[in-house]
Design a protein around this motif. Structure first.
Motif, short mmCIF file in Angstrom:
data_model
loop_
_atom_site.label_atom_id
_atom_site.label_comp_id
_atom_site.label_asym_id
_atom_site.label_seq_id
_atom_site.Cartn_x
_atom_site.Cartn_y
_atom_site.Cartn_z
N LYS A 246 23.02 81.46 62.65
CA LYS A 246 24.11 81.03 63.53
C LYS A 246 24.86 79.83 62.93
N THR A 247 24.10 78.92 62.32
CA THR A 247 24.74 77.74 61.73
C THR A 247 25.66 78.13 60.58
N VAL A 248 25.22 79.08 59.77
CA VAL A 248 26.06 79.53 58.66
C VAL A 248 27.34 80.17 59.19
N GLU A 249 27.20 80.99 60.23
CA GLU A 249 28.39 81.61 60.81
C GLU A 249 29.32 80.56 61.43
N LEU A 250 28.72 79.56 62.10
CA LEU A 250 29.53 78.51 62.71
C LEU A 250 30.25 77.69 61.64
N ILE A 251 29.56 77.43 60.53
CA ILE A 251 30.20 76.68 59.45
C ILE A 251 31.39 77.44 58.89
N ASP A 252 31.23 78.75 58.70
CA ASP A 252 32.35 79.55 58.20
C ASP A 252 33.52 79.52 59.18
N THR A 253 33.20 79.62 60.49
CA THR A 253 34.26 79.59 61.50
C THR A 253 34.97 78.25 61.51
N LEU A 254 34.18 77.17 61.46
CA LEU A 254 34.79 75.84 61.49
C LEU A 254 35.64 75.60 60.26
N GLU A 255 35.19 76.09 59.11
CA GLU A 255 36.00 75.91 57.91
C GLU A 255 37.34 76.64 58.02
N GLN A 256 37.31 77.84 58.61
CA GLN A 256 38.56 78.59 58.78
C GLN A 256 39.48 77.91 59.79
N GLN A 257 38.87 77.41 60.89
CA GLN A 257 39.69 76.77 61.92
C GLN A 257 40.19 75.40 61.50
N SER A 258 39.50 74.76 60.56
CA SER A 258 39.88 73.41 60.16
C SER A 258 40.71 73.38 58.89
N ALA A 259 41.19 74.55 58.47
CA ALA A 259 41.95 74.58 57.22
C ALA A 259 43.19 73.71 57.31
N HIS A 260 43.85 73.69 58.49
CA HIS A 260 45.07 72.89 58.62
C HIS A 260 44.76 71.41 58.75
#
Length: 694
Positions: A246-260
């Motif tokens: 779950k942490t790995v998936e959350l990290i990927d999501t946060l990286e995509q959402q925090s690109a801007h």
């Protein structure tokens, strides 16, 4: 298999064949001794290892019991882990007891027989070998003397003595040979039992150990306990595996959402996100401008000599603007937004972008801040103005109008060297009480008055590390050695807590201020500070030495005080140097006799007038042209003195200024540039400086 023996009947004959066979037995005994010594070393190693294993098991058991007395911030006192480790510790105590029994059995059944065979039997053979060689040599010597006896009858007595000596040496050799041969023969029997007995004792001890271990550790109770713990550990591992996924998936999501968010300013191809103008709470990092001022003597007054920008975390709570640095546990008050006239507005400063300021007319302060981008700046301005409009506590209001922006700022720069950013709450009936203000009015008044009277003030955040009495009042090596001893003492005694204070350096004194309530913890007179220096390698450490003279003492004592700061310690040392220099200048000015300062100014003005008139005279002489023939009489039109010896040059401006200021008893009218034989300094009784070139 028959055992080889030495024939005792051949001991007295001592033939070459007997000696050859004896040498074989001796070589065998030496080889057996060497092998037995190696076997003893191996068994001794096993013994040491068993003792070390027993001690290590006891240490492990004690360490498991110590878990419940440890203070883990995230572990509760009654946790399951603590009770489980305690149960493991009790089982390890049983294992350690069995290991102690095994160690005792090793000592009795393995080490004792082997040591006895090595130290008794083999050492006996070695000793008898030496005695046999000695007896053989003595017998050969006695035989040689006996065989050299002459035929004369008068030597009968000598023959009897030699015969008696040969008898005794032969008997001694025979007895020694019999004991030596019998010991070598017995060694062949002892070889079999002495080498097998230690190994047999080792295996017997191990069998008893395993049997006791099976009885102690192989219980049904321990088996059930281990099964339960194993199941629990597997459950935790499975839960950790799921949580890791779950942490790995959350990290990927946060990286995509925090690109801007990685860009300080929005990219051109990114959609425009307007600022939220309805916020009443906000937090984030901002850069704050901090300036350093110094009061210079003369008409120039206070001048800004340095400007520094620091990154701090700002947030709003309860209608207050707070700030907190990374090494602080709690925030400190920056400004009470409920004060009348508080306004946030854009600002221009230091050729930086996204600058805004918060102005407080009541306290005459303006806090200059810098946001990361334009959107952050607008949100901060709107949020602060919304809080001001709502007075910090009014809810159910949704202002839709942006606060009116002012194009010019009327606030002045904040005064440097202030004790704390906390300000006392307003006395207006409508104003709320500031819950973060812990300062007392009388303390602030006394501190502000002391700072206002100083010509130089700077403030720094420091943490006290320790003090130590030193033998002398100065020396960089002395300061560095004191720092090393204090840091070593803190590390040895595990002292990591440091008291934070605000160090106020002024031309009047040095003070340590408690930042929680703005009270003076201690004060140092500048005259008592004899030396200060920063650490040459760690730029966050500095120290200064003070001298004190106790009442009734004949000599002064010296103490070195060590501090840690967040900025470069060289800045603090520079501030201390500037403060002491200004204090010394003020002290020397006060020690001058009355009127000395005024006379000095008069002399300077007179010297200035004299130099100026000399320069004008030289310029006029250079501008004179040679007169044509018939026009020599025009030279008489130049302004001369009544006696015609000197050229007259008026200086009404300087004389009027001196007369008006009252520095001269009489106004200087129509000053004349006299000849070198009678300079003006003779009339005014002033030492003349060398003339400057035109």
């Amino acid at each position: 298999m028959a055992i080889e023996k030495l024939h005792l009947e051949d001991a007295l004959e001592d033939s070459p064949q007997t000696r050859s066979l004896l040498s074989v037995f001796e070589k065998d005994a030496m080889a057996l001794k060497k092998y037995t010594t190696g076997l003893h070393n191996c068994c001794q190693r096993i013994m040491k290892a068993q003792n070390e294993l027993c001690a290590a098991t006891q240490s492990l058991s004690q360490h498991l019991r110590d878990f419940e007395i440890q203070k883990f911030p995230l572990e509760s006192d009654d946790s399951v882990l603590s009770s489980t480790l305690k149960q493991f510790s009790s089982y390890l105590d049983d294992v350690s007891s069995i290991q102690q029994v095994l160690s005792a059995q090793f000592s009795e059944t393995m080490m004792y027989p082997l040591s006895r065979f090595l130290q008794a039997d083999l050492e006996e053979v070695t000793t008898l070998c030496e005695m046999f060689q000695l007896a053989s040599n003595e017998h050969d010597s006695a035989m040689s003397r006996y065989m050299r006896l002459p035929k004369k009858k008068d030597s009968e007595r000598h023959r009897q003595e030699c015969g008696e000596e040969l008898y005794l040496m032969r008997k001694k050799f025979h007895q020694t040979s019999l004991h030596y041969y019998s010991s070598l023969n017995a060694l062949q029997y002892k070889r079999k039992c002495s080498l097998l007995e230690p190994i047999m004792g080792y295996l017997h001890a191990q069998r008893a150990f395993f049997q006791m271990g099976q009885d102690a550790v192989g219980k049904k109770e321990i088996e059930d306990f281990l099964n339960n713990i194993s199941t629990s550990v597997q459950g935790v591992q499975q839960e950790m595996k799921t949580e890791t996924k779950k942490t790995v998936e959350l990290i990927d999501t946060l990286e995509q959402q925090s690109a801007h968010l990685y860009h300080a300013e929005p990219m051109v191809d990114m959609p425009y996100i307007p600022p939220n103008t309805n916020l009443t709470q906000k937090a984030g990092y901002l850069f704050v401008r901090r300036g350093k001022h110094i009061q210079m003597p003369g008409p120039i007054g206070k001048q800004l000599i340095a400007t520094k920008w620091e990154r701090c975390f700002f947030f709003t709570v309860g209608g207050n603007l707070m700030s907190q640095s990374r090494d602080q546990l709690a925030g400190s008050l920056v400004l009470d937004l409920n004060e009348p006239g508080v306004l946030a507005e854009p600002h221009e400063s230091d050729d930086r972008r996204f600058i805004f300021q918060v102005v407080s007319p009541k306290t005459k302060r303006n806090i200059v801040l810098q946001a990361e981008n334009e959107r952050e700046k607008d949100e901060w301005i709107c949020t602060l103005n919304n809080i001001v409009r709502e007075s910090g506590y009014v809810k159910d209001k949704n202002p839709q109008v942006k606060p009116k922006e002012r194009t010019s700022s009327t606030s002045s720069a904040s005064k440097q060297g202030s004790i704390s950013p906390d300000q006392s709450s307003s006395s207006s009936p409508e104003a709320r009480i500031n819950p973060f203000d812990q300062s007392a009015n009388e303390v602030l008044d006394s501190l502000d008055s002391a700072i206002d009277n100083a010509t130089f003030v700077e403030s720094f955040v420091v943490r006290f590390l320790g003090s130590m009495e030193v033998p002398t009042d100065r020396g960089e090596r002395l300061v560095q050695e004191t720092m090393r001893q204090i840091m070593a003492a803190r590390a040895i005694h595990n002292v990591f807590k440091m008291t934070e204070s605000r160090l106020v350096v002024s031309s009047e004194c040095m003070r340590l201020i408690d930042p929680s309530n703005n009270t003076v913890r201690t004060q140092f007179a500048l005259a008592d500070i004899s030396f200060w220096a920063a650490h040459p390698e760690n730029t966050r450490l500095f120290a200064f030495i003070t001298r004190t003279k106790p009442p009734g003492a004949t000599q002064s004592t010296f103490s070195c005080h060590v501090f840690e700061c967040n900025i470069s310690a060289d800045e603090i040392c520079l501030a201390i140097g500037t403060a002491t220099k200004l204090a010394f200048q003020a002290l020397m000015q006060r020690k001058l006799p009355p009127g000395v300062g005024k006379e000095k100014k008069v002399m300077e003005k007179i010297q200035h007038v004299k130099t100026r008139e000399k320069n004008i005279l030289l310029q006029n002489i250079q501008q004179l042209e040679d007169a044509p023939e018939g026009e020599e009489d025009n030279l008489h039109n130049l302004p001369l003195s009544p006696d015609g010896k000197y050229l007259v040059l008026t200086a009404t401006d300087e004389s009027e200024d001196l007369a008006e200021s009252g520095d001269l008893a009489q106004p200087m009218e129509n000053l004349t540039v006299q000849s070198m034989q009678q300079p003006i300094s003779e009339d005014l009784d002033i030492e003349e400086e060398p003339e400057s070139e035109a």
